[in-house]
Design a protein around this motif. Structure first.
Motif, PDB file in Angstrom:
ATOM      1  N   ARG A  25       0.809  -1.216   0.000  1.00 56.75           N
ATOM      2  CA  ARG A  25       0.000   0.000   0.000  1.00 56.75           C
ATOM      3  C   ARG A  25       0.848   1.274   0.000  1.00 56.75           C
ATOM      4  O   ARG A  25       0.496   2.269  -0.629  1.00 56.75           O
ATOM      5  CB  ARG A  25      -0.921  -0.022   1.220  1.00 56.75           C
ATOM      6  CG  ARG A  25      -1.867   1.134   1.330  1.00 56.75           C
ATOM      7  CD  ARG A  25      -3.027   0.749   2.191  1.00 56.75           C
ATOM      8  NE  ARG A  25      -3.956  -0.093   1.465  1.00 56.75           N
ATOM      9  CZ  ARG A  25      -5.033   0.361   0.847  1.00 56.75           C
ATOM     10  NH1 ARG A  25      -5.314   1.640   0.866  1.00 56.75           N
ATOM     11  NH2 ARG A  25      -5.841  -0.443   0.213  1.00 56.75           N
ATOM     12  N   LEU A  33      -4.188   2.817  -8.767  1.00 59.45           N
ATOM     13  CA  LEU A  33      -5.535   2.748  -8.207  1.00 59.45           C
ATOM     14  C   LEU A  33      -6.572   3.037  -9.274  1.00 59.45           C
ATOM     15  O   LEU A  33      -7.608   2.403  -9.349  1.00 59.45           O
ATOM     16  CB  LEU A  33      -5.674   3.760  -7.087  1.00 59.45           C
ATOM     17  CG  LEU A  33      -5.632   3.166  -5.689  1.00 59.45           C
ATOM     18  CD1 LEU A  33      -5.699   4.250  -4.663  1.00 59.45           C
ATOM     19  CD2 LEU A  33      -6.787   2.196  -5.500  1.00 59.45           C
ATOM     20  N   GLU A  36      -7.145   0.090 -11.322  1.00 65.03           N
ATOM     21  CA  GLU A  36      -7.934  -0.918 -10.645  1.00 65.03           C
ATOM     22  C   GLU A  36      -9.429  -0.644 -10.729  1.00 65.03           C
ATOM     23  O   GLU A  36     -10.223  -1.532 -10.961  1.00 65.03           O
ATOM     24  CB  GLU A  36      -7.519  -0.886  -9.193  1.00 65.03           C
ATOM     25  CG  GLU A  36      -7.425  -2.220  -8.577  1.00 65.03           C
ATOM     26  CD  GLU A  36      -7.037  -2.002  -7.159  1.00 65.03           C
ATOM     27  OE1 GLU A  36      -5.835  -1.856  -6.916  1.00 65.03           O
ATOM     28  OE2 GLU A  36      -7.934  -1.953  -6.320  1.00 65.03           O
ATOM     29  N   ARG A  94      -8.000  -4.382  -2.223  1.00 62.23           N
ATOM     30  CA  ARG A  94      -7.565  -4.300  -3.614  1.00 62.23           C
ATOM     31  C   ARG A  94      -7.369  -5.714  -4.137  1.00 62.23           C
ATOM     32  O   ARG A  94      -7.198  -6.656  -3.371  1.00 62.23           O
ATOM     33  CB  ARG A  94      -6.232  -3.553  -3.705  1.00 62.23           C
ATOM     34  CG  ARG A  94      -6.333  -2.064  -3.442  1.00 62.23           C
ATOM     35  CD  ARG A  94      -4.990  -1.404  -3.708  1.00 62.23           C
ATOM     36  NE  ARG A  94      -3.970  -1.888  -2.794  1.00 62.23           N
ATOM     37  CZ  ARG A  94      -2.681  -1.969  -3.104  1.00 62.23           C
ATOM     38  NH1 ARG A  94      -2.259  -1.652  -4.298  1.00 62.23           N
ATOM     39  NH2 ARG A  94      -1.801  -2.412  -2.222  1.00 62.23           N
ATOM     40  N   LYS A  96      -5.578  -7.879  -7.692  1.00 70.15           N
ATOM     41  CA  LYS A  96      -4.973  -7.836  -9.021  1.00 70.15           C
ATOM     42  C   LYS A  96      -4.860  -9.257  -9.555  1.00 70.15           C
ATOM     43  O   LYS A  96      -4.230 -10.099  -8.929  1.00 70.15           O
ATOM     44  CB  LYS A  96      -3.588  -7.193  -8.948  1.00 70.15           C
ATOM     45  CG  LYS A  96      -2.968  -7.047 -10.317  1.00 70.15           C
ATOM     46  CD  LYS A  96      -1.715  -6.209 -10.306  1.00 70.15           C
ATOM     47  CE  LYS A  96      -1.223  -6.016 -11.730  1.00 70.15           C
ATOM     48  NZ  LYS A  96       0.055  -5.375 -11.799  1.00 70.15           N
ATOM     49  N   PRO A 424     -11.073  -6.919 -10.252  1.00 72.49           N
ATOM     50  CA  PRO A 424     -10.679  -5.928  -9.240  1.00 72.49           C
ATOM     51  C   PRO A 424     -11.798  -4.944  -8.953  1.00 72.49           C
ATOM     52  O   PRO A 424     -11.974  -4.499  -7.819  1.00 72.49           O
ATOM     53  CB  PRO A 424      -9.490  -5.208  -9.882  1.00 72.49           C
ATOM     54  CG  PRO A 424      -9.032  -6.076 -10.962  1.00 72.49           C
ATOM     55  CD  PRO A 424     -10.202  -6.885 -11.415  1.00 72.49           C
ATOM     56  N   ARG A 428     -13.789  -4.951  -5.053  1.00 75.63           N
ATOM     57  CA  ARG A 428     -13.445  -3.869  -4.157  1.00 75.63           C
ATOM     58  C   ARG A 428     -14.383  -3.819  -2.967  1.00 75.63           C
ATOM     59  O   ARG A 428     -15.598  -3.743  -3.130  1.00 75.63           O
ATOM     60  CB  ARG A 428     -13.516  -2.550  -4.931  1.00 75.63           C
ATOM     61  CG  ARG A 428     -12.371  -1.652  -4.683  1.00 75.63           C
ATOM     62  CD  ARG A 428     -12.407  -0.499  -5.642  1.00 75.63           C
ATOM     63  NE  ARG A 428     -11.997   0.702  -4.936  1.00 75.63           N
ATOM     64  CZ  ARG A 428     -10.777   0.904  -4.482  1.00 75.63           C
ATOM     65  NH1 ARG A 428      -9.858   0.003  -4.654  1.00 75.63           N
ATOM     66  NH2 ARG A 428     -10.472   2.018  -3.849  1.00 75.63           N
TER      67      ARG A 428
END
Lengths: 451, 188
Positions: A25, A33, A36, A94, A96, A424, A428
């Motif tokens: 982070r 971000l 995402e 988050r 990925k 993603p 969230r």
């Protein structure tokens, strides 16, 4: 200890993906971000400005969150999808997806295979609906050859029959895996059982349960075997009571609904921006089905409904697929009524190998056969993109030809590859348990994602 | 929705009798009945933006092509062939039509502006094009490899990237066909 460290370093080197991985982070940039969440899709302008200034979303310190890998061996990742999740307790902050574990360079392989052999390659991409892959490849080649209007009627309707049965088998597999992912383990057995009936029919027709290479440029590899109609009718009679059983087991069941409703919500605008197609796009309420909106084969001559959802959540996607099985059955019945007689492939000496019996008596036929299978047939220069509706969404085939007998460039627009970009976004701030439901509802096939 | 003619209609005009068809000032050609617009790299994003306003709201596909061994392909006048090409397939849901955009990318400066800001869905596809062809997309939020390992050498779908050979064991030319050092180095 030193030995362990060395092994660990070695392992890290072998398995690490370097910059592809999810960063801690503290190293998070605003740009990442934005990627995402799909640009500013779910953000207010004030929030977007905060991210752009690099001050947004820093309520957690590195120590408070944990980045873990889900996959590549997790059973609910449907193959070798690896998700890096940043967790705060049970909440996914988050996510990925990291892909490529199944990459075998099929597009490069496609450049070394003739158009005749290409089907064996593309059929292995989306191994859950191989006939749709073969179909889109064949349609693209036929368009380049300029014979797309000359395919015999029987071949066209046979292709539709196989494509729809394949949609049914693919969605039945989804029923199985979706049930298994959410803990309805008996559902897994039921789904596989019903799918097996369809695959048994495929085996009878094509000789193989999967990876058929049956739909080829110019038509199909063979005619339907004797008794095929009874087999299809047997499937159509077998399925409705079993689908009713699914409704009892899943659709109306409160636990099932609680696990899926309101989970993994996506709006039509977001889905379109992310390039999503298929049941995910339809779950948002947008009725977009290439079979109806850009008809190919003879889909404009059959009656069927495009199933849409309302909320864009996991339950909608489940319900859409369940009802698409019913719609496909409706189409298959119409195909049975309509199936014309005639040839199952185009009689064009350039494209079609001569029948086996001709080879015994004719020297020219033997030469033709030999040339088609060694050199292949030449395809005019140019480039085309052809797309059809696969069970997962729009599958497209882009072929650039340089006039030789092998594609100069063969690219497959794989629906799963694009669809997993929604992960993603949908994950969230959901729970880890919901993450499993969301992966499942996207229904990715990793063979197609990685190609 | 827009005052520009539908590309299908524009593509139908015969090039000999009338001036070559264009779309937003860019040459428009017809490839087996499919409209294709060719655009210079500098006005690529601007064109995609205009097309999005025309209704092409979805970038359904983006891929690279390496024309190293096929330089003499047919292109409209005013478009000079380059080694690489970025091909974008757009979809207009409202009018149910498709359009293909082809951009020439020179080999010595293989960069291309990203479509991410306009169509976030091209993110993975642009990464794939970078991975496979080495075309880098300027301002892409995550310019990393996507399918190949991070430390891989070369870009596999380039035409000068040789197809690897899997040695057949116990055959007469086993040693001869063994993989070359540079092929195996990526695994070490």
């Amino acid at each position: 200890m030193a030995v362990i460290d060395e092994t660990q370093a070695g392992l890290l080197h072998q398995t690490g993906e370097g910059a592809q991985e999810l960063r801690p982070r503290s190293e998070l940039t605003a740009k990442e971000l934005l990627r995402e969440v799909g640009a500013v899709l779910r953000m207010s302008e004030a929030e977007a400005a905060k991210y752009a200034a690099g001050t947004g979303d820093n309520e957690y310190h590195d120590d408070q969150t944990m980045i873990i890998n889900m996959g590549p061996q997790h059973p609910s990742t449907h193959g070798v999808l690896r998700l890096m999740l940043e967790l705060q307790g049970e909440t996914v902050l988050r996510c990925k997806p990291i892909i490529g574990y199944l990459h075998t360079g099929m597009e490069k392989t496609g450049e070394t295979l003739t158009y005749m052999q290409g089907g064996t390659n593309v059929t292995r991409m989306d191994y859950v609906s191989p006939l749709n892959n073969e179909l889109v490849f064949s349609l693209a080649v036929e368009k380049l050859l300029g014979i797309d209007g000359d395919i015999p009627e029987r071949a066209v309707w046979m292709r539709m029959l196989l494509s729809e049965l394949n949609r049914m088998s693919s969605h039945l597999l989804f029923m199985a895996t979706n049930g298994m992912d959410l803990g309805a383990v008996s559902m897994m057995l039921y789904g596989w059982r019903e799918r097996e009936e369809v695959l048994r029919f495929f085996q009878k027709v094509t000789g193989l349960r999967m990876n058929h290479n049956f739909i080829r440029p110019g038509g199909l590899a063979a005619d339907l075997p004797a008794g095929w109609r009874d087999d299809v009718l047997a499937i159509l009679d077998m399925l409705p009571p079993r689908l009713a059983e699914y409704d009892v087991l899943m659709t109306g069941q409160p636990i099932w609904r609680d696990r899926l409703q309101g989970v993994g919500v996506i709006t039509a605008q977001e889905a379109m921006a992310l390039g999503t197609t298929g049941p995910i796009l339809r779950s948002t309420g947008l009725a977009w089905d290439l079979r109806r909106d850009m008809p190919y084969l003879r889909y404009d001559e059959v009656e069927f409904d495009v199933i849409v959802g309302t909320y864009g959540d996991c339950f909608d996607r489940f319900a859409i697929r369940l009802n698409e099985i019913r719609e496909s059955m409706k189409i298959v019945r119409q195909i049975l009524d309509h199936m014309p007689s005639g040839d199952y492939r185009i009689q064009n000496k350039k494209v079609t190998p001569p029948p086996r019996a001709r080879i015994d008596e004719s020297m020219e036929a033997l030469i033709h056969h030999f040339k088609i299978f060694t050199e292949g047939f030449k395809v005019p220069e140019g480039e085309v993109y052809v797309a059809i509706e696969s069970p997962r969404g729009e599958i497209g085939c882009y072929i650039a030809s340089d006039g030789s007998s092998k594609p100069y460039r063969m690219h497959v627009r794989a629906p799963s590859f694009v669809n997993i970009q929604t992960l993603p976004h949908m994950m969230r701030n959901c729970l880890v348990a919901d993450a499993v439901a969301i992966i499942s509802s996207v229904d990715p096939v990793l063979g197609e994602v990685d190609r | 929705m827009s005052n520009t003619p539908a590309p299908e209609a524009a593509a139908d005009t015969s090039p000999s009798a009338e001036p070559a068809p264009t779309l937003h000032g860019h040459p428009l050609t017809d490839s087996f009945g499919q409209p294709v617009v060719h655009v210079a790299r500098s006005s690529y994003v601007a064109l995609i933006k205009q097309l999005a306003n025309d209704g092409y709201v979805m970038a359904i596909d983006l891929c690279g092509v390496d024309y190293l061994t096929h330089p003499g392909r047919t292109l409209p006048e005013g478009i000079a062939p380059e080694r690489f090409e970025v091909v974008v397939n757009l979809l207009d849901i409202e009018h149910r039509r498709r359009l293909r955009v082809r951009v020439q990318i020179p080999a010595d400066d293989a960069t291309c502006p990203t479509l991410f800001d306009l169509h976030p869905g091209t993110e993975a596809m642009e990464r794939e094009a970078y991975d496979m062809f080495g075309i880098s997309f300027a301002n892409h939020p995550d310019p990393t490899r996507i399918l190949m390992p991070e430390d891989w050498d070369g870009h596999p779908l380039r035409k000068d990237y040789e197809v690897g050979v899997i040695p057949v064991q116990f055959s007469a030319d086993y040693v001869q066909n063994a993989p070359r050092a540079e092929e195996t180095s990526a695994w070490q």
